[in-house]
Design a protein around this motif. Structure first.
Motif, PDB file in Angstrom:
ATOM      1  N   UNK A  46     -16.139 -36.123  39.600  1.00  0.00           N
ATOM      2  CA  UNK A  46     -15.958 -36.210  40.973  1.00  0.00           C
ATOM      3  C   UNK A  46     -15.501 -34.912  41.937  1.00  0.00           C
ATOM      4  N   UNK A  47     -14.597 -34.398  40.967  1.00  0.00           N
ATOM      5  CA  UNK A  47     -13.763 -33.222  41.881  1.00  0.00           C
ATOM      6  C   UNK A  47     -14.622 -31.864  41.590  1.00  0.00           C
ATOM      7  N   UNK A  54     -18.939 -34.118  48.821  1.00  0.00           N
ATOM      8  CA  UNK A  54     -17.808 -35.335  48.715  1.00  0.00           C
ATOM      9  C   UNK A  54     -18.116 -36.086  49.886  1.00  0.00           C
ATOM     10  N   UNK A  58     -19.177 -39.834  49.932  1.00  0.00           N
ATOM     11  CA  UNK A  58     -18.404 -40.843  50.336  1.00  0.00           C
ATOM     12  C   UNK A  58     -18.770 -41.945  51.286  1.00  0.00           C
ATOM     13  N   UNK A  79     -14.625 -50.005  42.393  1.00  0.00           N
ATOM     14  CA  UNK A  79     -15.382 -48.587  42.428  1.00  0.00           C
ATOM     15  C   UNK A  79     -14.894 -47.847  41.586  1.00  0.00           C
ATOM     16  N   UNK A  80     -15.693 -47.149  40.768  1.00  0.00           N
ATOM     17  CA  UNK A  80     -15.190 -46.436  39.750  1.00  0.00           C
ATOM     18  C   UNK A  80     -16.112 -45.019  39.186  1.00  0.00           C
ATOM     19  N   UNK A  81     -15.562 -44.061  39.094  1.00  0.00           N
ATOM     20  CA  UNK A  81     -16.515 -42.977  38.049  1.00  0.00           C
ATOM     21  C   UNK A  81     -15.643 -42.766  37.111  1.00  0.00           C
ATOM     22  N   UNK A  82     -16.348 -43.077  35.871  1.00  0.00           N
ATOM     23  CA  UNK A  82     -16.006 -43.059  34.459  1.00  0.00           C
ATOM     24  C   UNK A  82     -16.445 -42.120  33.585  1.00  0.00           C
TER      25      UNK A  82
ATOM     26  N   UNK B  58      -9.414 -38.949  50.231  1.00  0.00           N
ATOM     27  CA  UNK B  58      -9.993 -38.250  49.517  1.00  0.00           C
ATOM     28  C   UNK B  58      -9.644 -37.012  49.064  1.00  0.00           C
ATOM     29  N   UNK B  62      -8.659 -35.400  45.350  1.00  0.00           N
ATOM     30  CA  UNK B  62      -8.857 -34.229  44.939  1.00  0.00           C
ATOM     31  C   UNK B  62      -7.560 -33.526  44.434  1.00  0.00           C
ATOM     32  N   UNK B  65      -6.533 -34.977  41.315  1.00  0.00           N
ATOM     33  CA  UNK B  65      -7.320 -34.561  39.984  1.00  0.00           C
ATOM     34  C   UNK B  65      -6.992 -33.026  39.470  1.00  0.00           C
ATOM     35  N   UNK B  66      -7.032 -32.280  40.666  1.00  0.00           N
ATOM     36  CA  UNK B  66      -6.570 -30.980  40.150  1.00  0.00           C
ATOM     37  C   UNK B  66      -5.170 -30.780  39.399  1.00  0.00           C
ATOM     38  N   UNK B  69      -5.955 -31.750  35.796  1.00  0.00           N
ATOM     39  CA  UNK B  69      -6.701 -30.745  35.178  1.00  0.00           C
ATOM     40  C   UNK B  69      -5.850 -29.746  34.718  1.00  0.00           C
ATOM     41  N   UNK B  79     -11.867 -41.969  37.636  1.00  0.00           N
ATOM     42  CA  UNK B  79     -11.163 -42.396  39.093  1.00  0.00           C
ATOM     43  C   UNK B  79     -11.658 -43.708  39.340  1.00  0.00           C
TER      44      UNK B  79
END
Lengths: 149, 149
Positions: A46-47, A54, A58, A79-82, B58, B62, B65-66, B69, B79
């Motif tokens: 997602x990032x 985005x 969304x 809701x998920x991003x795996x 959101x 991000x 996430x950063x 990372x 996520x």
């Protein structure tokens, strides 16, 4: 050139092409389960989406959420991003019920999918497309161009 | 008046208060695992956020996430907003590695958490806070006000 990952193409039914994402229905009748796939080749997480992408993704997550709420009246959304198994970025939007076969656990990897009978799949996809076409005419910011495959 | 759900307070360590969310570290040393909790009482699902809240949350997803990372160099991020067990809206941001003990499965409900040794937790939280304070000075739109508990 964007193309759907073969595992997603195999496991899902195509519902529509939105502005940013392909919208799929997971072919698993145990859960009302949508998947959004942002249409840019090579995305994994997602990032990696730009701020503009985005915002668009969304909006489509909100649209898919509303669609599930209005059509199925779930008690909860997951809701998920795996993407540990399918490397193409995709976002699950799943309607959950305290009576569903996996509750309260996450749905992934617990039980094999139970595909829809073909007629039921056809009717469900028609209902989802009708809803999206109606939504594309609304003025609340969730309407977005919809193209059916 | 917002207050953290007792299960989140019990299972996590507080890192910082951002603009929209409380940022927590899951007290499970098996995975670098952050949790964002939007600070409005009564929220349960992502689609209950207003468009303005969505944009703010959101941005913080991000940022988290950063942070993962840059600090851990994961192979994948997971996520998710699930909340089947803890009804207060919270978003998991998890650094995944093909060598981690749950790969390629989702992390939830598979194995009991392995809490950080206290000194390690203290050092890790200090590193995360230092990163956030640095990020709060950047000009790329990810900097946001940070308050430490």
């Amino acid at each position: 050139m964007f193309s759907l990952h073969p595992n997603l193409a195999r496991d899902c039914l195509e519902v529509a092409t939105l502005s940013a994402c392909r919208l799929l229905l997971m072919n698993d009748s145990r859960h009302p389960w949508l998947i959004l796939v942002p249409m840019r080749e090579g995305l994994r997480d997602l990032d990696e989406l730009t701020p503009e992408e985005t915002a668009a993704v969304w909006t489509e997550i909100r649209l898919a959420s509303r669609l599930l709420r209005d059509q199925f009246h779930p008690e909860k959304l997951n809701i998920a991003s795996l993407g540990n198994l399918v490397p193409q970025l995709h976002i699950h939007i799943i309607a959950r019920f305290t009576t569903d076969p996996d509750w309260p656990h996450p749905v992934w990897g617990r039980n094999p999918p139970l595909p829809y009978p073909p007629l039921e799949a056809e009717q469900l996809i028609k209902a989802l497309r009708d809803y999206l076409l109606d939504a594309s005419h609304t003025q609340d910011g969730l309407g977005c161009p919809v193209r059916m495959p």
